[in-house]
Design an enzyme around this catalytic site. Structure first.
Site, PDB file in Angstrom:
ATOM      1  CG  ASN A 118      22.846  43.006   3.454  1.00 31.76           C
ATOM      2  OD1 ASN A 118      23.007  42.037   2.735  1.00 31.76           O
ATOM      3  ND2 ASN A 118      21.779  43.779   3.385  1.00 31.76           N
ATOM      4  CG  HIS A 171      16.067  43.181   0.886  1.00 28.07           C
ATOM      5  ND1 HIS A 171      16.255  44.335   0.170  1.00 28.07           N
ATOM      6  CD2 HIS A 171      14.730  42.935   0.844  1.00 28.07           C
ATOM      7  CE1 HIS A 171      15.085  44.771  -0.295  1.00 28.07           C
ATOM      8  NE2 HIS A 171      14.147  43.929   0.089  1.00 28.07           N
ATOM      9  NE  ARG A 186      16.856  41.838  -7.327  1.00 28.32           N
ATOM     10  CZ  ARG A 186      16.776  43.146  -7.569  1.00 28.32           C
ATOM     11  NH1 ARG A 186      17.823  43.902  -7.368  1.00 28.32           N
ATOM     12  NH2 ARG A 186      15.683  43.684  -8.009  1.00 28.32           N
ATOM     13  CB  THR A 193      17.218  49.514  -0.984  1.00 27.99           C
ATOM     14  OG1 THR A 193      17.179  48.121  -0.725  1.00 27.99           O
ATOM     15  CG2 THR A 193      15.985  50.179  -0.425  1.00 27.99           C
ATOM     16  CD  GLU A 218      19.234  50.386   7.834  1.00 26.47           C
ATOM     17  OE1 GLU A 218      18.669  49.343   8.227  1.00 26.47           O
ATOM     18  OE2 GLU A 218      20.054  50.395   6.891  1.00 26.47           O
TER      19      GLU A 218
HETATM   20  N1  PXP Z   1      20.476  48.953   4.856  1.00 25.50           N
HETATM   21  C1  PXP Z   1      19.486  48.731   3.961  1.00 25.50           C
HETATM   22  C2  PXP Z   1      18.080  49.024   4.363  1.00 25.50           C
HETATM   23  C3  PXP Z   1      19.773  48.195   2.691  1.00 25.50           C
HETATM   24  O1  PXP Z   1      18.767  47.966   1.811  1.00 25.50           O
HETATM   25  C4  PXP Z   1      21.108  47.887   2.366  1.00 25.50           C
HETATM   26  C5  PXP Z   1      21.429  47.291   1.031  1.00 25.50           C
HETATM   27  O2  PXP Z   1      20.934  46.019   0.940  1.00 25.50           O
HETATM   28  C6  PXP Z   1      22.102  48.133   3.334  1.00 25.50           C
HETATM   29  C7  PXP Z   1      21.763  48.683   4.558  1.00 25.50           C
HETATM   30  C8  PXP Z   1      23.545  47.809   3.075  1.00 25.50           C
HETATM   31  O3  PXP Z   1      23.995  48.567   2.013  1.00 25.50           O
HETATM   32  P1  PXP Z   1      25.437  48.267   1.386  1.00 25.50           P
HETATM   33  O4  PXP Z   1      25.369  46.891   0.787  1.00 25.50           O
HETATM   34  O5  PXP Z   1      25.589  49.347   0.385  1.00 25.50           O
HETATM   35  O6  PXP Z   1      26.420  48.350   2.523  1.00 25.50           O
END
Ligand code: PXP
Length: 236
Positions: A6, A42, A48, A100, A150
């Site tokens: 991500n 996202h 943002r 989230t 997920e």
């Molecule tokens: N999966 C989802 C659905 C998320 O909203 C996020 C955070 O944006 C992540 C995975 C990844 O989370 P992290 O940044 O804590 O690794």
């Protein structure tokens, strides 16, 4: 188990000065070269972090796969149908949250989510629902034709004691087993990092882990290639 990255927080850093660097698209392309299996962003209603330009460019440029996280709202569904990522992950979204905060409540928002899935399926986009490791939420996801779920790993990642952590791992194992029996694909993510991924690997049947913060943060210290290779070698 696949590992998707991500890159939202690269955009957060760019947006801090309203300029062009660091560019999340360039970062994603480099991450692919270093071996991630997909890119996740996202697109929030308040934009943002990534914006529409980022998502459109990612769609054009990346060669692995694009997982677009989004709320099940009209404006973003239209953008997704136009851009056509390989996967959409529907998440809950609150303006004030830092990130989230939990899984989507499929049972309480059944019609809204079902309609989003129908519209995305019309464009041949696979749909995943970001849910708590909860059998009823998983049954509801299956009932409205989600392709995968997920599992929200935030509770696991934030557990304060070993007992809490192993209890949550057990809950996740049961949830994954149940989802697999229903024929759903299973991804997982939120709060996974270089330390807690080790015990998490005990869970069998996870197709992909989606990780952001930990890898982006580590890349600031050791560089992106090393940050990805370290996580890769843990996940195997
Ligand atoms: N999966 C989802 C659905 C998320 O909203 C996020 C955070 O944006 C992540 C995975 C990844 O989370 P992290 O940044 O804590 O690794």
């Amino acid at each position: 188990m696949k590992f998707t990255l991500n890159v939202d927080h690269v955009a957060t850093l760019r947006n801090a000065r309203g300029e062009q660097q660091p560019d999340p698209v360039t970062f994603a392309l480099m991450a692919e070269q270093f071996g991630v299996d997909g890119i996740v962003v996202h697109l929030r209603e308040d934009r943002r972090h990534v914006n529409e330009r980022d998502v459109r460019l990612l769609r054009e440029m990346i060669t692995t796969k694009l997982d677009l996280e989004m709320a099940a709202v009209d404006e973003i569904i239209e953008i997704a149908c136009d851009i056509q990522p390989e996967l959409v992950t529907l998440v809950p979204e609150k303006r004030q949250e830092l990130t989230t905060e939990g899984g989507i409540n499929v049972i309480d928002n059944l019609e809204q989510i079902r309609n989003a899935i129908i519209r995305l399926h019309e464009k041949n986009i696979l749909v995943s629902l970001f849910v708590e490791p909860d059998i009823e939420q998983i049954d509801a996801s299956h009932g409205i034709d989600a392709d995968m779920i997920e599992i929200h790993t935030g509770t696991y990642a934030n557990s304060k004691t070993e007992v809490e952590m192993f209890l949550e791992l057990d809950r996740i194992k049961l949830a994954v087993e149940h989802a697999k029996k229903l024929g759903l694909g299973v991804n997982a993510g939120h709060g996974l990092n270089y330390a807690n991924i080790k015990d998490f690997l005990e869970v069998e049947g996870i197709d992909e882990v989606s990780i952001g913060q930990a890898v982006i943060a580590r890349s600031i210290f050791v560089g992106l290639e090393k940050a990805i290779l370290e996580m890769r070698s843990l996940i195997k």
